[in-house]
Design a protein around this motif. Structure first.
Motif, PDB file in Angstrom:
ATOM      1  N   MET A  84      46.864   1.181 -81.110  1.00 20.46           N
ATOM      2  CA  MET A  84      46.125   2.226 -80.450  1.00 20.46           C
ATOM      3  C   MET A  84      45.078   2.840 -81.379  1.00 20.46           C
ATOM      4  N   LEU A  85      45.432   3.124 -82.608  1.00 19.72           N
ATOM      5  CA  LEU A  85      44.472   3.698 -83.535  1.00 19.72           C
ATOM      6  C   LEU A  85      43.394   2.704 -83.916  1.00 19.72           C
ATOM      7  N   SER A  86      43.739   1.430 -84.001  1.00 25.42           N
ATOM      8  CA  SER A  86      42.735   0.441 -84.373  1.00 25.42           C
ATOM      9  C   SER A  86      41.645   0.311 -83.305  1.00 25.42           C
ATOM     10  N   ASP A  87      42.015   0.476 -82.015  1.00 28.94           N
ATOM     11  CA  ASP A  87      41.010   0.434 -80.951  1.00 28.94           C
ATOM     12  C   ASP A  87      40.045   1.606 -81.072  1.00 28.94           C
ATOM     13  N   ASN A  88      40.587   2.791 -81.405  1.00 26.12           N
ATOM     14  CA  ASN A  88      39.752   3.978 -81.533  1.00 26.12           C
ATOM     15  C   ASN A  88      38.852   3.881 -82.765  1.00 26.12           C
ATOM     16  N   LYS A  89      39.356   3.283 -83.829  1.00 20.45           N
ATOM     17  CA  LYS A  89      38.568   3.166 -85.054  1.00 20.45           C
ATOM     18  C   LYS A  89      37.385   2.219 -84.871  1.00 20.45           C
ATOM     19  N   GLU A  90      37.550   1.201 -84.071  1.00 22.09           N
ATOM     20  CA  GLU A  90      36.453   0.266 -83.831  1.00 22.09           C
ATOM     21  C   GLU A  90      35.316   0.922 -83.043  1.00 22.09           C
ATOM     22  N   GLN A  91      35.643   1.897 -82.214  1.00 21.85           N
ATOM     23  CA  GLN A  91      34.622   2.530 -81.399  1.00 21.85           C
ATOM     24  C   GLN A  91      33.937   3.682 -82.121  1.00 21.85           C
ATOM     25  N   GLN A  92      34.585   4.256 -83.151  1.00 17.55           N
ATOM     26  CA  GLN A  92      33.984   5.366 -83.869  1.00 17.55           C
ATOM     27  C   GLN A  92      32.874   4.871 -84.784  1.00 17.55           C
ATOM     28  N   LYS A  93      31.880   5.734 -84.975  1.00 16.90           N
ATOM     29  CA  LYS A  93      30.777   5.398 -85.862  1.00 16.90           C
ATOM     30  C   LYS A  93      31.117   5.850 -87.272  1.00 16.90           C
ATOM     31  N   SER A  94      30.590   5.151 -88.236  1.00 13.42           N
ATOM     32  CA  SER A  94      30.793   5.547 -89.617  1.00 13.42           C
ATOM     33  C   SER A  94      30.022   6.842 -89.877  1.00 13.42           C
ATOM     34  N   PRO A  95      30.417   7.601 -90.911  1.00 16.62           N
ATOM     35  CA  PRO A  95      29.675   8.835 -91.205  1.00 16.62           C
ATOM     36  C   PRO A  95      28.195   8.582 -91.498  1.00 16.62           C
ATOM     37  N   LYS A  96      27.899   7.465 -92.151  1.00 11.13           N
ATOM     38  CA  LYS A  96      26.500   7.119 -92.432  1.00 11.13           C
ATOM     39  C   LYS A  96      25.740   6.895 -91.130  1.00 11.13           C
ATOM     40  N   ARG A  97      26.325   6.138 -90.232  1.00 12.79           N
ATOM     41  CA  ARG A  97      25.678   5.827 -88.953  1.00 12.79           C
ATOM     42  C   ARG A  97      25.502   7.095 -88.113  1.00 12.79           C
ATOM     43  N   ARG A  98      26.510   7.963 -88.133  1.00  9.18           N
ATOM     44  CA  ARG A  98      26.447   9.217 -87.384  1.00  9.18           C
ATOM     45  C   ARG A  98      25.343  10.123 -87.942  1.00  9.18           C
ATOM     46  N   PHE A  99      25.262  10.220 -89.278  1.00 10.21           N
ATOM     47  CA  PHE A  99      24.219  11.038 -89.904  1.00 10.21           C
ATOM     48  C   PHE A  99      22.837  10.502 -89.571  1.00 10.21           C
ATOM     49  N   LEU A 100      22.665   9.185 -89.628  1.00 13.16           N
ATOM     50  CA  LEU A 100      21.365   8.603 -89.317  1.00 13.16           C
ATOM     51  C   LEU A 100      20.993   8.804 -87.859  1.00 13.16           C
ATOM     52  N   LEU A 101      21.982   8.807 -86.976  1.00 14.93           N
ATOM     53  CA  LEU A 101      21.696   9.066 -85.565  1.00 14.93           C
ATOM     54  C   LEU A 101      21.227  10.503 -85.369  1.00 14.93           C
ATOM     55  N   ILE A 102      21.898  11.454 -86.017  1.00 13.28           N
ATOM     56  CA  ILE A 102      21.489  12.864 -85.909  1.00 13.28           C
ATOM     57  C   ILE A 102      20.090  13.051 -86.495  1.00 13.28           C
ATOM     58  N   LEU A 103      19.838  12.436 -87.642  1.00 12.62           N
ATOM     59  CA  LEU A 103      18.522  12.518 -88.255  1.00 12.62           C
ATOM     60  C   LEU A 103      17.461  11.865 -87.368  1.00 12.62           C
ATOM     61  N   GLY A 104      17.799  10.752 -86.744  1.00 15.51           N
ATOM     62  CA  GLY A 104      16.871  10.075 -85.852  1.00 15.51           C
ATOM     63  C   GLY A 104      16.550  10.899 -84.613  1.00 15.51           C
ATOM     64  N   VAL A 105      17.551  11.574 -84.067  1.00 17.26           N
ATOM     65  CA  VAL A 105      17.318  12.423 -82.898  1.00 17.26           C
ATOM     66  C   VAL A 105      16.428  13.606 -83.282  1.00 17.26           C
TER      67      VAL A 105
END
Length: 76
Positions: free
Chosen positions: A1-22
């Motif tokens: 169950m946790l492995s499915d959720n981890k695959e869908q979560q974004k890495s902190p780097k990817r999340r930061f770049l998305l916020i910066l991009g927005v």
């Protein structure tokens, strides 16, 4: 169950770049629309050139924002 959720979560780097991009997308859109529609702009630029510059900035914002949704080949 946790492995499915981890695959869908974004890495902190990817999340930061998305916020910066927005934030960059919103900033460029405001700048482009401001150049196009602000009549009392403090620059001495003709209306047609302001419209062209504003349109180029808006196109750049859309192209830059669309790059954030392409998947990196390094990411799984």
């Amino acid at each position: 169950m946790l492995s499915d959720n981890k695959e869908q979560q974004k890495s902190p780097k990817r999340r930061f770049l998305l916020i910066l991009g927005v934030a960059a997308f919103i900033g460029f859109c405001i700048l482009g629309l401001g150049l196009i529609f602000w009549d009392d702009i403090p620059f001495d630029i003709p209306k047609t050139q302001r419209t062209i510059y504003g349109s180029v900035i808006l196109v750049y914002a859309v192209l830059r924002f669309s790059r954030y949704f392409r998947k990196d080949p390094d990411e799984n």
